[in-house]
Design an enzyme around this catalytic site. Structure first.
Site, PDB file in Angstrom:
ATOM      1  N   ASP A 125       0.852  -1.190   0.000  1.00  0.00           N
ATOM      2  CA  ASP A 125       0.000   0.000   0.000  1.00  0.00           C
ATOM      3  C   ASP A 125       0.891   1.245   0.000  1.00  0.00           C
ATOM      4  OD1 ASP A 125      -3.213   0.525   1.010  1.00  0.00           O
ATOM      5  OD2 ASP A 125      -1.804   2.209   1.085  1.00  0.00           O
ATOM      6  N   ILE A 126       0.486   2.240  -0.771  1.00  0.00           N
ATOM      7  CA  ILE A 126       1.301   3.452  -0.914  1.00  0.00           C
ATOM      8  C   ILE A 126       1.290   4.294   0.362  1.00  0.00           C
ATOM      9  CG2 ILE A 126      -0.431   5.078  -1.832  1.00  0.00           C
ATOM     10  CD1 ILE A 126       1.647   5.738  -4.053  1.00  0.00           C
ATOM     11  N   ASN A 183     -12.910  -3.240   2.247  1.00  0.00           N
ATOM     12  CA  ASN A 183     -13.941  -2.201   2.216  1.00  0.00           C
ATOM     13  C   ASN A 183     -14.791  -2.382   0.959  1.00  0.00           C
ATOM     14  OD1 ASN A 183     -13.187  -0.734   4.590  1.00  0.00           O
ATOM     15  ND2 ASN A 183     -11.414   0.054   3.473  1.00  0.00           N
ATOM     16  N   GLN A 203     -14.782   2.923   0.836  1.00  0.00           N
ATOM     17  CA  GLN A 203     -13.917   2.314  -0.179  1.00  0.00           C
ATOM     18  C   GLN A 203     -13.434   3.406  -1.134  1.00  0.00           C
ATOM     19  OE1 GLN A 203     -15.849  -0.612  -2.698  1.00  0.00           O
ATOM     20  NE2 GLN A 203     -13.924  -1.304  -3.603  1.00  0.00           N
ATOM     21  N   HIS A 231     -10.074  -5.340  -3.330  1.00  0.00           N
ATOM     22  CA  HIS A 231      -8.752  -5.567  -2.747  1.00  0.00           C
ATOM     23  C   HIS A 231      -8.909  -5.959  -1.293  1.00  0.00           C
ATOM     24  CE1 HIS A 231      -9.800  -1.292  -2.504  1.00  0.00           C
ATOM     25  NE2 HIS A 231      -9.192  -1.264  -1.338  1.00  0.00           N
ATOM     26  N   LEU A 232      -8.031  -6.843  -0.863  1.00  0.00           N
ATOM     27  CA  LEU A 232      -7.959  -7.262   0.529  1.00  0.00           C
ATOM     28  C   LEU A 232      -6.732  -6.602   1.127  1.00  0.00           C
ATOM     29  CD1 LEU A 232      -9.325  -9.293   2.530  1.00  0.00           C
ATOM     30  CD2 LEU A 232      -7.588 -10.954   1.800  1.00  0.00           C
ATOM     31  N   HIS A 233      -6.963  -5.792   2.185  1.00  0.00           N
ATOM     32  CA  HIS A 233      -5.829  -5.229   2.929  1.00  0.00           C
ATOM     33  C   HIS A 233      -5.321  -6.310   3.884  1.00  0.00           C
ATOM     34  CE1 HIS A 233      -6.769  -0.797   2.264  1.00  0.00           C
ATOM     35  NE2 HIS A 233      -7.969  -1.312   2.016  1.00  0.00           N
TER      36      HIS A 233
END
Ligand code: 5GP
Length: 126
Positions: A35-36, A97, A104, A110-112
């Site tokens: 993640d950025i 989310n 979101q 996407h799965l964090h």
């Protein structure tokens, strides 16, 4: 009826190679990258390569091959990043989310995966 998929969303652009990413793992159906704006020492995003907007969209429409690939890749990443409790890690939190109430930001499923510190309470009390 799934949300309409927006081909200009940032993760679609990452998948097309238009925007760089720090890839952790890649398979035929799945990409995992950092993640950025990390919220924890470990914060990666697991995304399917297919055009799915949310968890429920992916779960309902993806092929068995995509579903298995996505989850096995997520599991492999948990182990390779050292957070899998089954492999001696201290644990992690998986968050997906979906839609406005979840805030979101990127409309590509996407799965964090977050770990490397205690994650605290799931949410403030209602
Ligand atoms: P969401 O709120 O949609 O569940 O989370 C979207 C996540 O994508 C956020 O944690 C945000 O930091 C991350 N993100 C947004 N744009 C980019 C980008 O261009 N590259 C990467 N690697 N992550 C991004």
């Amino acid at each position: 009826m799934p949300y309409a998929y927006d081909d200009q969303n940032i993760f679609a652009r990452i998948l097309r190679g238009e925007i760089p990413n720090r890839t952790v793992m890649e398979t035929p159906h799945t990409l995992v990258f950092h993640d950025i704006r990390p919220h924890a020492p470990v914060h990666v995003l697991v995304i399917p390569k297919g055009r799915y907007v949310t968890f429920d969209d992916f779960a309902a429409r993806a092929s068995a091959e995509e579903l298995v690939d996505f989850h096995r890749t997520a599991a492999a990443v948990c182990e390779s990043l050292g957070v899998s409790p089954g492999a001696g890690g201290a644990g992690y939190r998986a968050i997906a989310n979906a839609g406005p109430d979840s805030n979101q930001e990127v409309p590509h499923y996407h799965l964090h995966l977050l770990g490397g510190r205690n994650m605290g309470a799931l949410l403030p009390p209602a």
